[in-house]
Design a protein around this motif. Structure first.
Motif, PDB file in Angstrom:
ATOM      1  N   ALA A   1       0.818  -1.215   0.000  1.00  0.00           N
ATOM      2  CA  ALA A   1       0.000   0.000   0.000  1.00  0.00           C
ATOM      3  C   ALA A   1       0.852   1.265   0.000  1.00  0.00           C
ATOM      4  CB  ALA A   1      -0.929  -0.005   1.213  1.00  0.00           C
ATOM      5  N   ALA A   2       2.122   1.150   0.396  1.00  0.00           N
ATOM      6  CA  ALA A   2       3.011   2.318   0.424  1.00  0.00           C
ATOM      7  C   ALA A   2       3.726   2.523  -0.914  1.00  0.00           C
ATOM      8  CB  ALA A   2       4.044   2.148   1.540  1.00  0.00           C
ATOM      9  N   ALA A   3       3.461   1.669  -1.884  1.00  0.00           N
ATOM     10  CA  ALA A   3       4.132   1.780  -3.180  1.00  0.00           C
ATOM     11  C   ALA A   3       3.758   3.086  -3.878  1.00  0.00           C
ATOM     12  CB  ALA A   3       3.778   0.595  -4.064  1.00  0.00           C
ATOM     13  N   VAL A   4       4.751   3.665  -4.515  1.00  0.00           N
ATOM     14  CA  VAL A   4       4.592   4.917  -5.238  1.00  0.00           C
ATOM     15  C   VAL A   4       5.126   4.707  -6.647  1.00  0.00           C
ATOM     16  CG1 VAL A   4       5.468   7.296  -5.382  1.00  0.00           C
ATOM     17  CG2 VAL A   4       4.807   6.335  -3.168  1.00  0.00           C
ATOM     18  N   ARG A   5       4.440   5.255  -7.630  1.00  0.00           N
ATOM     19  CA  ARG A   5       4.974   5.251  -8.997  1.00  0.00           C
ATOM     20  C   ARG A   5       5.679   6.574  -9.225  1.00  0.00           C
ATOM     21  NH1 ARG A   5       0.796   2.104 -12.768  1.00  0.00           N
ATOM     22  NH2 ARG A   5       1.047   0.179 -11.646  1.00  0.00           N
ATOM     23  N   VAL A   6       6.936   6.486  -9.549  1.00  0.00           N
ATOM     24  CA  VAL A   6       7.722   7.677  -9.862  1.00  0.00           C
ATOM     25  C   VAL A   6       7.637   7.893 -11.366  1.00  0.00           C
ATOM     26  CG1 VAL A   6       9.994   8.760  -9.774  1.00  0.00           C
ATOM     27  CG2 VAL A   6       9.276   7.200  -7.925  1.00  0.00           C
ATOM     28  N   ALA A   7       6.959   8.955 -11.768  1.00  0.00           N
ATOM     29  CA  ALA A   7       6.842   9.292 -13.189  1.00  0.00           C
ATOM     30  C   ALA A   7       8.165   9.932 -13.602  1.00  0.00           C
ATOM     31  CB  ALA A   7       5.675  10.239 -13.420  1.00  0.00           C
ATOM     32  N   GLU A   8       8.989   9.178 -14.339  1.00  0.00           N
ATOM     33  CA  GLU A   8      10.344   9.623 -14.659  1.00  0.00           C
ATOM     34  C   GLU A   8      10.429  10.555 -15.860  1.00  0.00           C
ATOM     35  OE1 GLU A   8      13.493   6.351 -13.527  1.00  0.00           O
ATOM     36  OE2 GLU A   8      12.120   5.648 -15.097  1.00  0.00           O
ATOM     37  N   HIS A   9       9.851  10.138 -16.981  1.00  0.00           N
ATOM     38  CA  HIS A   9      10.018  10.894 -18.229  1.00  0.00           C
ATOM     39  C   HIS A   9       8.756  10.825 -19.073  1.00  0.00           C
ATOM     40  CE1 HIS A   9      14.329  10.983 -17.484  1.00  0.00           C
ATOM     41  NE2 HIS A   9      14.290   9.681 -17.307  1.00  0.00           N
ATOM     42  N   THR A  10       8.441  11.926 -19.715  1.00  0.00           N
ATOM     43  CA  THR A  10       7.411  11.948 -20.750  1.00  0.00           C
ATOM     44  C   THR A  10       8.128  12.326 -22.040  1.00  0.00           C
ATOM     45  OG1 THR A  10       5.759  12.655 -19.143  1.00  0.00           O
ATOM     46  CG2 THR A  10       5.207  12.939 -21.461  1.00  0.00           C
ATOM     47  N   LEU A  11       8.061  11.432 -23.015  1.00  0.00           N
ATOM     48  CA  LEU A  11       8.811  11.603 -24.260  1.00  0.00           C
ATOM     49  C   LEU A  11       7.847  11.592 -25.438  1.00  0.00           C
ATOM     50  CD1 LEU A  11      11.242   8.785 -23.179  1.00  0.00           C
ATOM     51  CD2 LEU A  11      11.787  11.211 -23.100  1.00  0.00           C
ATOM     52  N   VAL A  12       7.779  12.698 -26.149  1.00  0.00           N
ATOM     53  CA  VAL A  12       6.907  12.800 -27.314  1.00  0.00           C
ATOM     54  C   VAL A  12       7.769  13.167 -28.529  1.00  0.00           C
ATOM     55  CG1 VAL A  12       4.921  13.950 -28.355  1.00  0.00           C
ATOM     56  CG2 VAL A  12       4.947  13.493 -25.890  1.00  0.00           C
ATOM     57  N   PRO A  13       7.885  12.263 -29.496  1.00  0.00           N
ATOM     58  CA  PRO A  13       8.673  12.571 -30.691  1.00  0.00           C
ATOM     59  C   PRO A  13       8.106  13.779 -31.438  1.00  0.00           C
ATOM     60  CG  PRO A  13       8.107  10.241 -30.620  1.00  0.00           C
ATOM     61  CD  PRO A  13       7.324  10.920 -29.540  1.00  0.00           C
ATOM     62  N   ARG A  14       8.972  14.493 -32.130  1.00  0.00           N
ATOM     63  CA  ARG A  14       8.564  15.687 -32.881  1.00  0.00           C
ATOM     64  C   ARG A  14       7.370  15.436 -33.792  1.00  0.00           C
ATOM     65  NH1 ARG A  14      11.536  20.175 -32.444  1.00  0.00           N
ATOM     66  NH2 ARG A  14      13.669  19.646 -32.002  1.00  0.00           N
ATOM     67  N   ALA A  15       7.340  14.272 -34.404  1.00  0.00           N
ATOM     68  CA  ALA A  15       6.249  13.941 -35.334  1.00  0.00           C
ATOM     69  C   ALA A  15       4.882  13.922 -34.646  1.00  0.00           C
ATOM     70  CB  ALA A  15       6.510  12.595 -36.001  1.00  0.00           C
ATOM     71  N   LEU A  16       4.870  13.779 -33.310  1.00  0.00           N
ATOM     72  CA  LEU A  16       3.603  13.694 -32.578  1.00  0.00           C
ATOM     73  C   LEU A  16       3.308  14.929 -31.727  1.00  0.00           C
ATOM     74  CD1 LEU A  16       3.763   9.970 -31.387  1.00  0.00           C
ATOM     75  CD2 LEU A  16       2.657  10.909 -33.422  1.00  0.00           C
ATOM     76  N   GLU A  17       4.195  15.907 -31.752  1.00  0.00           N
ATOM     77  CA  GLU A  17       4.000  17.097 -30.919  1.00  0.00           C
ATOM     78  C   GLU A  17       2.749  17.868 -31.335  1.00  0.00           C
ATOM     79  OE1 GLU A  17       7.608  19.338 -31.236  1.00  0.00           O
ATOM     80  OE2 GLU A  17       8.635  18.078 -29.770  1.00  0.00           O
ATOM     81  N   GLY A  18       2.169  18.571 -30.368  1.00  0.00           N
ATOM     82  CA  GLY A  18       1.041  19.447 -30.634  1.00  0.00           C
ATOM     83  C   GLY A  18      -0.304  18.752 -30.755  1.00  0.00           C
ATOM     84  N   ARG A  19      -0.380  17.494 -30.377  1.00  0.00           N
ATOM     85  CA  ARG A  19      -1.637  16.738 -30.485  1.00  0.00           C
ATOM     86  C   ARG A  19      -2.254  16.423 -29.129  1.00  0.00           C
ATOM     87  NH1 ARG A  19      -0.889  12.379 -35.345  1.00  0.00           N
ATOM     88  NH2 ARG A  19       0.360  13.666 -36.734  1.00  0.00           N
ATOM     89  N   GLY A  20      -1.654  16.911 -28.054  1.00  0.00           N
ATOM     90  CA  GLY A  20      -2.182  16.630 -26.718  1.00  0.00           C
ATOM     91  C   GLY A  20      -1.851  15.244 -26.205  1.00  0.00           C
ATOM     92  N   ILE A  21      -0.849  14.616 -26.805  1.00  0.00           N
ATOM     93  CA  ILE A  21      -0.536  13.235 -26.446  1.00  0.00           C
ATOM     94  C   ILE A  21       0.095  13.133 -25.063  1.00  0.00           C
ATOM     95  CG2 ILE A  21       0.866  11.228 -27.072  1.00  0.00           C
ATOM     96  CD1 ILE A  21       0.288  11.978 -30.017  1.00  0.00           C
ATOM     97  N   ALA A  22       0.992  14.043 -24.724  1.00  0.00           N
ATOM     98  CA  ALA A  22       1.609  13.992 -23.392  1.00  0.00           C
ATOM     99  C   ALA A  22       0.535  14.081 -22.317  1.00  0.00           C
ATOM    100  CB  ALA A  22       2.632  15.115 -23.240  1.00  0.00           C
ATOM    101  N   ARG A  23      -0.422  14.965 -22.509  1.00  0.00           N
ATOM    102  CA  ARG A  23      -1.510  15.097 -21.538  1.00  0.00           C
ATOM    103  C   ARG A  23      -2.318  13.804 -21.433  1.00  0.00           C
ATOM    104  NH1 ARG A  23      -5.336  18.402 -18.800  1.00  0.00           N
ATOM    105  NH2 ARG A  23      -6.482  16.748 -17.766  1.00  0.00           N
ATOM    106  N   ARG A  24      -2.570  13.160 -22.557  1.00  0.00           N
ATOM    107  CA  ARG A  24      -3.325  11.902 -22.549  1.00  0.00           C
ATOM    108  C   ARG A  24      -2.558  10.809 -21.813  1.00  0.00           C
ATOM    109  NH1 ARG A  24      -7.042  11.121 -26.769  1.00  0.00           N
ATOM    110  NH2 ARG A  24      -7.394   9.102 -25.743  1.00  0.00           N
ATOM    111  N   LEU A  25      -1.226  10.806 -21.930  1.00  0.00           N
ATOM    112  CA  LEU A  25      -0.414   9.837 -21.189  1.00  0.00           C
ATOM    113  C   LEU A  25      -0.544  10.069 -19.688  1.00  0.00           C
ATOM    114  CD1 LEU A  25       2.754   9.869 -23.455  1.00  0.00           C
ATOM    115  CD2 LEU A  25       1.233   7.908 -23.106  1.00  0.00           C
TER     116      LEU A  25
END
Length: 100
Positions: free
Chosen positions: A39-63
């Protein structure tokens, strides 16, 4: 908004959310590791990586949304090490209970 397919890949104490859109072979990712046990486990969100070809589509937010949905459903908390995830927590005070 583009159709976005998001899947979660679990690899023991690490994993990632992967997003892909039909018109591209590029893959966006939000990576995480697990710190702690039970129950004490935590997920450490390390990196959000969006390739240039996918930028500007709101994908990082959806992740991030997928991570938040899983945290609510499964009861884990999130440590936003990634600056993008940290910024989303600042924009959404209603997520405060999910922050480690």
């Amino acid at each position: 908004m583009d159709e976005i397919d998001i899947v979660r890949l679990d690899r023991g104490n690490a994993g990632e959310y992967r997003a892909q859109v039909p018109d591209s072979d590029a893959v966006a990712r939000l990576t995480w590791i697990v710190r702690g046990d039970g129950a004490a486990a935590v997920r450490v969100a390390e990196h959000t990586l969006v390739p240039r070809a996918l930028e500007g589509r709101g994908i990082a937010r959806r992740l991030v949304d997928a991570l938040i949905e899983d945290a609510r459903r499964e009861g884990f908390r999130i440590e936003p090490q990634c600056s993008y995830v940290a910024a989303q927590f600042q924009r959404h005070p209603e997520w405060a209970a999910l922050r480690a």
